[in-house]
Enzyme design. Sequence first.
Site, short mmCIF file in Angstrom:
data_model
loop_
_atom_site.label_atom_id
_atom_site.label_comp_id
_atom_site.label_asym_id
_atom_site.label_seq_id
_atom_site.Cartn_x
_atom_site.Cartn_y
_atom_site.Cartn_z
N HIS A 189 102.77 17.37 27.46
CA HIS A 189 103.43 18.19 28.48
C HIS A 189 104.13 17.23 29.42
O HIS A 189 103.49 16.31 29.92
CB HIS A 189 102.36 18.98 29.24
CG HIS A 189 102.70 20.43 29.36
ND1 HIS A 189 103.78 20.86 30.08
CD2 HIS A 189 102.12 21.52 28.83
CE1 HIS A 189 103.82 22.19 30.00
NE2 HIS A 189 102.83 22.62 29.26
N TYR A 214 105.23 25.93 39.21
CA TYR A 214 104.76 25.98 40.60
C TYR A 214 105.68 26.93 41.36
O TYR A 214 106.87 26.64 41.53
CB TYR A 214 104.83 24.59 41.25
CG TYR A 214 103.86 23.59 40.67
CD1 TYR A 214 104.30 22.50 39.92
CD2 TYR A 214 102.50 23.71 40.87
CE1 TYR A 214 103.43 21.58 39.38
CE2 TYR A 214 101.59 22.79 40.34
CZ TYR A 214 102.07 21.73 39.61
OH TYR A 214 101.19 20.81 39.07
N PRO A 239 92.45 21.15 43.02
CA PRO A 239 93.07 21.25 41.68
C PRO A 239 94.60 21.19 41.72
O PRO A 239 95.25 21.29 40.70
CB PRO A 239 92.60 22.63 41.17
CG PRO A 239 92.32 23.41 42.40
CD PRO A 239 91.88 22.44 43.45
N LYS A 279 93.83 16.26 39.06
CA LYS A 279 93.37 14.87 39.01
C LYS A 279 91.87 14.74 38.73
O LYS A 279 91.41 13.65 38.37
CB LYS A 279 93.63 14.20 40.37
CG LYS A 279 95.11 14.09 40.75
CD LYS A 279 95.81 13.01 39.99
CE LYS A 279 97.26 12.85 40.45
NZ LYS A 279 98.03 11.94 39.59
N TYR A 303 102.32 12.00 39.93
CA TYR A 303 101.83 13.24 39.31
C TYR A 303 101.08 12.96 38.02
O TYR A 303 100.03 13.50 37.75
CB TYR A 303 103.05 14.14 39.02
CG TYR A 303 102.73 15.50 38.48
CD1 TYR A 303 103.19 15.90 37.22
CD2 TYR A 303 102.01 16.43 39.23
CE1 TYR A 303 102.93 17.17 36.73
CE2 TYR A 303 101.74 17.69 38.74
CZ TYR A 303 102.19 18.07 37.49
OH TYR A 303 101.94 19.32 37.00
#
Length: 388
Positions: free
Chosen positions: A68, A198, A290, A294, A385
């Site tokens: 991804h 998002y 969350p 991580k 990220y």
Amino acid sequence: MVILGAGPAGLVLGNLLHAAGVGCVVLERATPAQLRTRQRAGFLAANTVRILERHGLAGGLHRHGRTHATCEFRTEDGRFRLDYGHLGRGEPHTVYPQHLLVTDLLTQYQDAGGTVLFGTEAVTVQGLDGTRPTVTVRDADGRPGRWQGRYVAGCDGRHGAARRSLPPGSVRRHHLDHGVSWLGLLAEAPPSLDAVGYAVHERGFAGHMARTPDVTRYYLQCERGSTPDDWPDDRIWDELALRMRAADHGPLRRGPVLDRTVVHLESDVLEPLRHGPLLLAGDAASLISPSAAKGANLAVLEAEVLARALVDDLRHGAPEGIARYSDRCLHHIWRAQEFSRWMVRLLHVAPGSDGVPPFHDHLRRSRLASLRTSRSCQHWFAEQYAGV
Ligand code: APR
């Protein structure tokens, strides 16, 4: 060597210690079936994959994991995508549901002769002022027991026995309440996007993360104190469609909601990550929100650092790694915490009074604008990220 907890931290540690010839036992209160089916995280950073590959623990994720590398932001100022896996020093994630990873780690540990005692709850860790700590346990029938070792690894999460057994004042707890709650849900529906989604909306945040071709993880910001019962399937899908602006960007692929839990976003870090012969890893060491996926990645990283330190001490008589363990992991933990907090502030519209957005909501929109337009900001984001 006694390991508390058979999650990512405990099982990676157990596999590495067993492979290095260090005798250890894993005490786990859940049953094997519970461990193998408990849906948790599922986004593995490239460094996590490298750690698992280094120790021959990546077979399952290579067979069934999927890479991804893109995320899509849907905001009041429009939609944009970031191909973070190919930006700057960014690398793709591997999507591999955690219960499958835990199943792999458990199978490999047991096949190699490792010992896990299921249905065995650690109650206290005693003797922390000496060099032979004792773990008192209670088995599934409530029968008491005791385990001793040179060290105890607390990999039993934020509510486990390891944290409870730390003497008052032995560690500092740095805590942050992010002030937002999320309804986390698993839907029996294929992903609606080919990216991590998002959605930033005045009604609240919504998130979309693929898990498997038939199951998708969604998040919905909800009122503090909400319960899963407040969210029947229809309300969930209608709210997700609204916040993800399905009318503009395409319908969501609906299906029955398999699992729903409310989590209040908070973070904490214990410092140091050790008290005498008790060493902490994973959620027992630090809890992270969350928002940037991580947690499991930090757990695996800490397990490898701890395994190396323990092998150096127990097999080679070199205690330096144990002495440095806490500082080395805290460096990574704080970097992950900082980015996770940045993501929380990016994704949640701050409630304004009388409809006027407060000062830091303008900052939020400005951060999103930078992320949309600035290449250097995008490179920084990609590195943070996907890295741990
Ligand atoms: N005795 C024995 N086992 C215990 C006890 C106890 N007192 N308390 C908790 N456990 C077990 C739990 O049943 C669980 O299997 O410890 C294990 C802890 O596993 P996780 O919660 O997955 O924690 P960790 O290995 O630190 O991984 C943390 O992984 O779940 C993801 O993103 C999530 O940040 C989290 C990360």
